[in-house]
Design a protein around this motif. Structure first.
Motif, PDB file in Angstrom:
ATOM      1  N   ASN A   1       0.878  -1.173   0.000  1.00 58.92           N
ATOM      2  CA  ASN A   1       0.000   0.000   0.000  1.00 58.92           C
ATOM      3  C   ASN A   1       0.908   1.214   0.000  1.00 58.92           C
ATOM      4  O   ASN A   1       1.796   1.321   0.844  1.00 58.92           O
ATOM      5  N   PHE A   2       0.692   2.075  -0.942  1.00 66.15           N
ATOM      6  CA  PHE A   2       1.568   3.229  -1.118  1.00 66.15           C
ATOM      7  C   PHE A   2       0.713   4.478  -1.054  1.00 66.15           C
ATOM      8  O   PHE A   2      -0.170   4.677  -1.871  1.00 66.15           O
ATOM      9  N   ARG A   3       0.950   5.306  -0.067  1.00 65.19           N
ATOM     10  CA  ARG A   3       0.178   6.543   0.086  1.00 65.19           C
ATOM     11  C   ARG A   3       1.076   7.721  -0.220  1.00 65.19           C
ATOM     12  O   ARG A   3       2.197   7.797   0.251  1.00 65.19           O
ATOM     13  N   LEU A   4       0.567   8.627  -1.034  1.00 64.13           N
ATOM     14  CA  LEU A   4       1.330   9.815  -1.339  1.00 64.13           C
ATOM     15  C   LEU A   4       0.370  10.987  -1.449  1.00 64.13           C
ATOM     16  O   LEU A   4      -0.826  10.795  -1.663  1.00 64.13           O
ATOM     17  N   PRO A   5       0.876  12.190  -1.276  1.00 69.03           N
ATOM     18  CA  PRO A   5       0.012  13.361  -1.352  1.00 69.03           C
ATOM     19  C   PRO A   5      -0.692  13.443  -2.708  1.00 69.03           C
ATOM     20  O   PRO A   5      -0.158  13.012  -3.729  1.00 69.03           O
ATOM     21  N   THR A   6      -1.877  14.000  -2.698  1.00 72.03           N
ATOM     22  CA  THR A   6      -2.697  14.092  -3.908  1.00 72.03           C
ATOM     23  C   THR A   6      -1.952  14.766  -5.051  1.00 72.03           C
ATOM     24  O   THR A   6      -2.029  14.320  -6.191  1.00 72.03           O
ATOM     25  N   HIS A   7      -1.211  15.830  -4.758  1.00 72.25           N
ATOM     26  CA  HIS A   7      -0.520  16.530  -5.850  1.00 72.25           C
ATOM     27  C   HIS A   7       0.552  15.648  -6.487  1.00 72.25           C
ATOM     28  O   HIS A   7       0.782  15.712  -7.691  1.00 72.25           O
ATOM     29  N   LEU A   8       1.196  14.776  -5.697  1.00 71.43           N
ATOM     30  CA  LEU A   8       2.192  13.864  -6.277  1.00 71.43           C
ATOM     31  C   LEU A   8       1.507  12.761  -7.073  1.00 71.43           C
ATOM     32  O   LEU A   8       2.006  12.339  -8.116  1.00 71.43           O
ATOM     33  N   LYS A   9       0.383  12.283  -6.577  1.00 71.92           N
ATOM     34  CA  LYS A   9      -0.375  11.261  -7.316  1.00 71.92           C
ATOM     35  C   LYS A   9      -0.784  11.805  -8.675  1.00 71.92           C
ATOM     36  O   LYS A   9      -0.640  11.123  -9.700  1.00 71.92           O
TER      37      LYS A   9
END
Length: 118
Positions: free
Chosen positions: A60-68
């Protein structure tokens, strides 16, 4: 007044319209049948290169919306899925000399394909 020419013209136009409607219906039915027969896209992935460990692992990889959003845009520019782009970017960041080839671009050599198709 003789209505026969008008009726004949109407019959010809109606026949053409019916043929066109039937062709549209058959075309849509064919597309739907094809979609039902192959609901899952075929996904061909390269196997491990010589000397690499095989297999894959899910994280599971979570990243900030702007990076996504930026990752999605970069993947789209290269015609890749976000997952493939992230795998290549990770490999490029971790492999020696890979900084010259962002997102793993520029990798050449024999490729082995393994997997399954349904």
């Amino acid at each position: 007044m003789d209505l026969a020419p008008y009726v004949d013209r109407l019959r010809r136009e109606l026949e053409s319209a019916v043929r066109l409607a039937l062709l549209d219906a058959l075309s849509d039915a064919t597309a739907e049948t094809t979609r039902d027969l192959t609901p899952d896209p075929v996904d061909v992935r390269p196997g491990p290169a010589e000397g690499e460990a095989g297999g894959t692992a899910r994280i599971n990889f979570r990243l900030p919306t702007h990076l996504k959003t930026r990752a999605e845009e970069a993947a789209a520019r290269e015609g890749l899925s976000v997952n493939t782009w992230l795998v290549r970017a990770t490999a490029a960041a971790l492999e020696p000399g890979a900084r010259d080839h962002p997102a793993g671009r520029g990798h050449h050599g024999p490729q082995k394909y393994t997997g399954w198709v349904r």
